[in-house]
Structure formats: C-alpha cells, structure tokens
Design an enzyme around this catalytic site. Structure first.
Site, PDB file in Angstrom:
ATOM      1  N   ASP A  95       0.810  -1.261   0.090  1.00  0.00           N
ATOM      2  CA  ASP A  95      -0.074  -0.030   0.006  1.00  0.00           C
ATOM      3  C   ASP A  95       0.916   1.208  -0.096  1.00  0.00           C
ATOM      4  OD1 ASP A  95      -1.271   2.268   0.897  1.00  0.00           O
ATOM      5  OD2 ASP A  95      -3.098   1.066   1.756  1.00  0.00           O
ATOM      6  N   HIS A  96       1.022   1.842  -1.048  1.00  0.00           N
ATOM      7  CA  HIS A  96       2.316   2.651  -1.382  1.00  0.00           C
ATOM      8  C   HIS A  96       2.066   3.936  -0.317  1.00  0.00           C
ATOM      9  CE1 HIS A  96      -0.288   4.947  -4.245  1.00  0.00           C
ATOM     10  NE2 HIS A  96       0.517   5.760  -3.935  1.00  0.00           N
ATOM     11  N   HIS A 153      -5.727   2.977   1.508  1.00  0.00           N
ATOM     12  CA  HIS A 153      -4.731   4.189   1.893  1.00  0.00           C
ATOM     13  C   HIS A 153      -5.345   4.799   3.143  1.00  0.00           C
ATOM     14  CE1 HIS A 153      -3.112   3.074  -1.869  1.00  0.00           C
ATOM     15  NE2 HIS A 153      -3.772   4.068  -2.602  1.00  0.00           N
TER      16      HIS A 153
END
Ligand SMILES: NC(=O)C1=CN([C@@H]2O[C@H](COP(=O)(O)OP(=O)(O)OC[C@H]3O[C@@H](n4cnc5c(N)ncnc54)[C@H](OP(=O)(O)O)[C@@H]3O)[C@@H](O)[C@H]2O)C=CC1
Ligand SMILES: O=C1O[C@H](COP(=O)(O)O)[C@@H](O)[C@H](O)[C@H]1O
Length: 593
Positions: free
Chosen positions: A278-279, A341
């Site tokens: 999950d950047h 996010h």
C-alpha cells in the site's frame, strides 16, 4: 569505611546511568529487537516459494557496491541530510544486515510493459541503484506477454528514468550501467514453461553466487495474480536463497473476493513471502507517524478522546480518472483509496503503542484498531461523482465523458465516511475520511482537531468562532510535506489581541535533500525483508468486513452519487455529514489552512 549519604548514593546512581543516557542520545544502543522469520534453507517439494530469510538491511553502504562505483558511501552519494537519516533507521528498527557479498538479487517485474512498472517501479529501482542501496550482483527481469528484445526493453525503461537532482554526479553513466542490468523475457502469465525459461536465464546472471535471492513484483491486473504466483512458485523460484513476492492492490473487490484471492495465493506463497503493498505506507510523513507519537512526550498524552475532538484524513486530486476510467469504474473511490490508503493511515494513527518496532508487533496493534471499528451504515457515507465544467479557457470533462466509462455509471469518484473506533481511547471521536478525484486541489493530510480549552480565560478575545480557536495539528502528507500545529498566540505589540498562528515544520525549509518516493522505500524494504510497512492478511480481512456491507448496499440499491463540478470542493452532502458529527472540514476553513 564511611557509610555513603543518601544524596551521595543518588549521585553515584546518576553517574552510573550517564553512559546509558549518552548511548541513547548518540544512538549507540544495541538492544534492538530482532526481526522474526524462518531461517534460510532449501525448499522442500510441495511447499510454497522458499521462506524469506530473516535478514534486513537498510543502506549499509559498507557491504554494498555498484559496478564501476566505489563501495565507499562517501564517494557514491552526496551528503544529503535525509539520506543519512534513512541509513541510521536500520539501527532503530533492529535490522541485521544481510551479507550480499555471496548473494545475487534478481527482481522480476511481472507486467513489465504496464503503466505502474513504467511510472513507478523502474524509476524507483534506478533511484535505489543510483544511491547505492542495491547489491552489487543485481539484475532486473521484465516479464510480460508483449514481445520485446532486451534493447527495446531498455529503451522502454529509459524513457521513464530521470536524474532527480540534475547536479548529481555521472547520472547518465549510472543510467547506462543500470540499463545494462535490465533484461526482458516475454511469456504468458499462466505458462509454467515460460517461467521455467525465465528461471534459467536468471540462473545465468546469478551463477557464481552462493545464494540467489529473487523478488517477483506482480504489477499486473489482479485477475492473473494467482496464475502468476503459482507459475513463479513452481517454475521460477530460487532454491538457494529467498523468494519474495510483491502483490499490488486491489486485494479483491469485497470480503468474499478478497478471501478467495487470499486462499488461492496461499496455495503458492507463504505469508512470510508476501509483501502486500500500500504505497501510502511508504510516504515519508506516514512512516513518521509512529515517530511523532511515540518519540515525543508532548503528543502521546493528548492522543485520545479526552483531548481530541475529531480526526480527519483527507485525500484530494485535482485531476479526474483520465486514462484509468476502465479500471476505476470497476472499483470506485471507496475501494481505490479509502478502504486501503486512508484506513491504513487511521489504523497507524489510532493504534496503541506496539510492544516493539517489529513488523508483527506493529501490525498486531493496527489490526486491533480495524477490528474495533463500529459497523458502517449508509448514514455514515456520502458519495459523489464529478461532472464537466466549462472555464473561460477550457472545458473540463465529467467522469461520464471518459470513453472507457459506461455512459450511465453510478461509480463514486468522491466519498466521505464517518468512522468510529469502539475502544477506550477513541470512543465517540469521529474519524472523518474524505477522498475525491477532480477536486480543487491535490493534497493528502491528517487533521487532528483538539477540544476547546475549558473555562478559557481568553474567550472574550477569541471572537465568535470558537472552533477556529481550537488547536489543530496538521500532518501534510503531500504535496509540500509538513507538520504544523495551529495555536492561539498574542499578536505582538501593545494591547491584548489573539490570533491563530502555526508552529510550522515544513520539510523543505527544515531538511536538506530529497524525499525518496514511496515505492523506493517499499522496494528497499522488500530487499531487506522488512515488513513493517506492508499489509497483513488479517488487516485486509478486517478492512473488507468494515466496507463490504456499504459497498454492497450502494451497488444493490443503485445509490445515485451527488454531482459536483470538476475542480470544486466536492458535494455539499459531505459538509452535512461532517456537521452531523459537529465537525467542520479543516481544509475548508480558509485558503491558508
Ligand atoms: N497504474 C497505477 O498507477 C497503479 C496501479 N496499481 C496496481 O498495479 C497493478 C498494475 O497496474 P498497471 O500497470 O496500471 O496495469 P496495466 O493495465 O498497465 O497492466 C500491466 C500489464 O499487464 C498486462 N495485462 C493487462 N491487462 C491484462 C489482462 N487482462 N490479462 C493479462 N495481462 C494483462 C499487460 O502486459 P502484456 O500485455 O504485455 O502482457 C500490461 O502491460 C494493478 O494491480 C493495479 O491495480 C496500483 C496503484 C496504482
Ligand atoms: O493507489 C492509488 O493512488 C493514486 C494516488 O497516489 P499518489 O501517491 O499519487 O497520491 C490514485 O491516483 C489512484 O487512483 C489510486 O489507485
């Protein structure tokens, strides 16, 4: 011998403590937690890809060098303050460096011809290579169905590589050296023999090393994750080193599809080998959240329902789905941004102090937050969709103007959600999440609004808007990373007038150097076996349990999203949702907020 006085004893005790205090102050302490994980060993038949080695290394320049470059860190990188801090993080996280002198690393980018690979993965790998963070014996293998020679692949990649700091040394030479390590292998995603030939090619570049470590980055549509995991596991996994697999989102569309994906993947991969990315967790300010809370005495005591009125997590983009409408319409903003996010941010923000900085300890605490959330109902959600708008100079397209979107799509491009965490710390505190495309600005931030000062002596000087006078802590994730605290302050000069001002830690003013891209940080963590910033299966399970019922209801009842103009602040309903919980969105208070 004279008996020591009590004050003498205390003095002795203080003196005995000093070296310890000094060591902590200067970062020389060694009692750091060890990373847990299975040991290296050869892969027995019928088991998933070989288990991850318990080694984590971050920026240990002495053991890493590059082709044609000195292994001396000082000669390979500029003395940028941020880079130096990144290097010392390895000590803090209790990381045992891997000895790469006898090991090779191959990174296979599956879906090598795709958008994410080109936009993020190759530039990040290049940046890591450039900064000297990758082992000497390192190669990238692109894998996809498209036919390309190695030379064409290098041309394809080179279009996306930049020297971020133009004054940096020999960037062009380094780029060329990097490209020489990039090879391409065309193959089908469900064909074991294609993966077997890939494996043979990799063995060619790994041949003289005792250990061959492999990373498979699944940068492909989720529909083919399991095929690729099975083929990589059975036909391309290394038997002399570890194998790690990076899995991109989305991890399913709802609880059932997530569970199916998870069960299919677990037939080929062990939990240890899976790095669910999950950047947002790789963004600088998100990684800093735990530091801010747990390394500062001033914040943690305030971090609860006692002092915090509400928490807002805001994501907005000033562009629409241009180019990604086909994907987006299948998912919508709740699945695309909020369920992953923003929810990850809330769980890090709200968790209890972990036992240690070990990945499992952190994720244990995060999952407790997710599992403590009150079930969502439609009263907690507002959805919107952007419509076109004409400006003096241009016509901004609506979501439905996108040719890849069905003309009658009800897909939400905006949503705000009110969450509550039913635990002792957060009972009754609204966590308001908002995410939208085609809004007025691009930003991502956390806003913590504190309660009013009880019996405030200065209430007569604060004006009518008491809300405006409450303290607010803002963690601006992007752009222009910053942490600032809004406080009431006397306007300097004669008389007694108060105004709101900021204690401001704007990164670009305070720190030198560049901030690494989130993908850089996360790929390096995979190389080092550090799972702190990756999502565990049970976190996803809890996240899908929370959102699946309302996602279903929105789809089954065909809830019509409220239209908002491209470039606006989103649908009005979002303000009503906030107002229902006594909240005003912090990003709307003023332009200067
Ligand atoms: N792009 C982005 O900004 C982001 C992407 N992601 C996720 O990352 C992953 C990759 O994204 P992205 O690069 O945009 O994806 P793409 O649609 O660009 O697909 C990547 C590659 O996969 C192959 N491919 C595409 N569709 C199919 C299909 N139906 N069947 C088999 N192969 C196919 C193509 O390669 P070829 O035809 O050569 O085999 C393509 O180049 C996805 O899971 C996405 O959700 C996550 C965050 C952001
Ligand atoms: O995962 C996603 O994130 C991007 C936003 O990422 P950022 O790092 O540029 O903020 C978003 O545009 C995309 O829709 C979503 O899939």
């Amino acid at each position: 011998m004279q008996a020591p006085t009590s004050s003498g004893l205390i003095r002795q005790q203080i003196q005995a403590l000093r070296p310890v205090q000094q060591a902590w102050l200067h970062g020389r302490h060694t009692s750091v937690p060890k990373h847990r994980g299975p040991r290296l060993g050869t892969r027995p038949p019928h088991t998933p890809l070989q288990a991850a080695a318990p080694t984590i290394q971050k920026g240990s320049e002495s053991s890493i060098s590059q082709d044609g470059a000195s292994s001396d860190a000082a000669s390979t990188s500029d003395p940028l303050m941020l880079d130096e801090m990144d290097t010392t993080a390895s000590t803090v996280y209790g990381i045992q460096p891997e000895d790469w002198s006898h090991a090779a690393l191959s990174v296979v980018v599956v879906g090598a011809s795709g958008d994410l690979a080109r936009k993020k993965i190759y530039p990040s790998l290049f940046a890591l290579y450039y900064e000297g963070h990758l082992p000497e014996h390192f190669h990238i293998y692109g894998y996809a169905r498209s036919k390309m020679s190695d030379t064409e692949f290098r041309e394809y990649i080179s279009g996306s590589l930049t020297c971020r700091l133009s004054e940096k040394d020999k960037c062009g030479d380094k780029m060329e050296m990097f490209l020489q390590r990039c090879l391409y292998h065309a193959g089908q995603y469900a064909n074991k023999s294609d993966f077997a030939t890939l494996s043979e090619r990799m063995a060619g570049t790994e041949q003289d090393r005792q250990r061959a470590n492999r990373i498979f980055y699944l940068s492909i549509p989720p529909s083919i994750f399991t095929d690729v995991a099975a083929c990589a596991s059975e036909a391309a996994s290394s038997v002399s080193g570890w194998n790690r697999v990076i899995v991109e989102k989305p991890f399913g569309r709802d609880l059932a599809s997530f569970q199916e994906l998870s069960s299919e993947l677990s037939k080929s991969l062990s939990e240890d080998q899976m790095y669910r990315i999950d950047h947002y967790l790789g963004k600088e300010l998100i990684e800093n959240l735990t530091v801010l809370r747990f390394a500062n005495l001033v914040f943690e005591p305030l971090w609860s329902r006692q002092y915090i009125r509400n928490v807002q997590v805001i994501f907005s983009e000033d562009f629409g789905t241009e180019g990604r409408g086909g994907y987006f319409d299948q998912y919508g903003i709740i699945r695309d941004v909020i369920q992953n996010h923003l929810l990850q941010i809330v769980s890090l923000f709200a968790m209890e102090a972990p036992v240690s900085l070990d990945a499992e300890d952190i994720r244990n605490e995060k999952v407790k937050v997710l599992r403590s959330m009150r079930a969502l109902s439609m009263d907690d959600v507002v959805i919107g969709q952007y419509r076109g708008r004409k400006t003096k100079s241009t016509k901004l397209p609506g979501y439905l103007d996108d040719k890849t979107v069905p003309p009658d799509s009800l897909c939400p491009t905006f949503a705000s959600v009110a969450l509550f965490i039913n635990n002792a710390r957060w009972d009754g505190v609204p966590f308001l999440l908002k995410a939208g495309k085609a809004l007025a600005s691009r930003r991502a931030e956390i806003r913590v609004q504190f309660r009013h000062v009880p019996g405030n002596l200065f209430r007569n000087r604060l004006g009518l808007d008491l809300d405006r006078a409450t303290n607010e802590l803002v963690i601006r994730i992007q752009p222009d990373e910053a942490i600032y605290l809004k406080i009431n302050n006397k306007i300097p000069g004669l008389g007694l007038n108060l105004d709101v001002t900021k204690l401001d830690l704007t990164y670009r003013d305070r720190f030198e150097g560049h901030l690494p891209d989130a993908y850089e940080r996360l790929i390096l963590d995979v190389v080092n076996g550090d799972k702190r910033l990756f999502i565990r299966n049970d976190e996803l399970d809890a996240a899908w349990r929370l959102f699946t019922p309302i996602l279903k209801e929105i789809e089954e009842k065909k809830v019509v999203p409220e239209l908002y103009p491209y470039g606006s602040r989103g649908p009005v309903g979002s303000h009503y949702l906030a107002a229902k919980h006594g909240v005003r969105w912090g990003d709307n208070l003023s332009e200067e907020s």
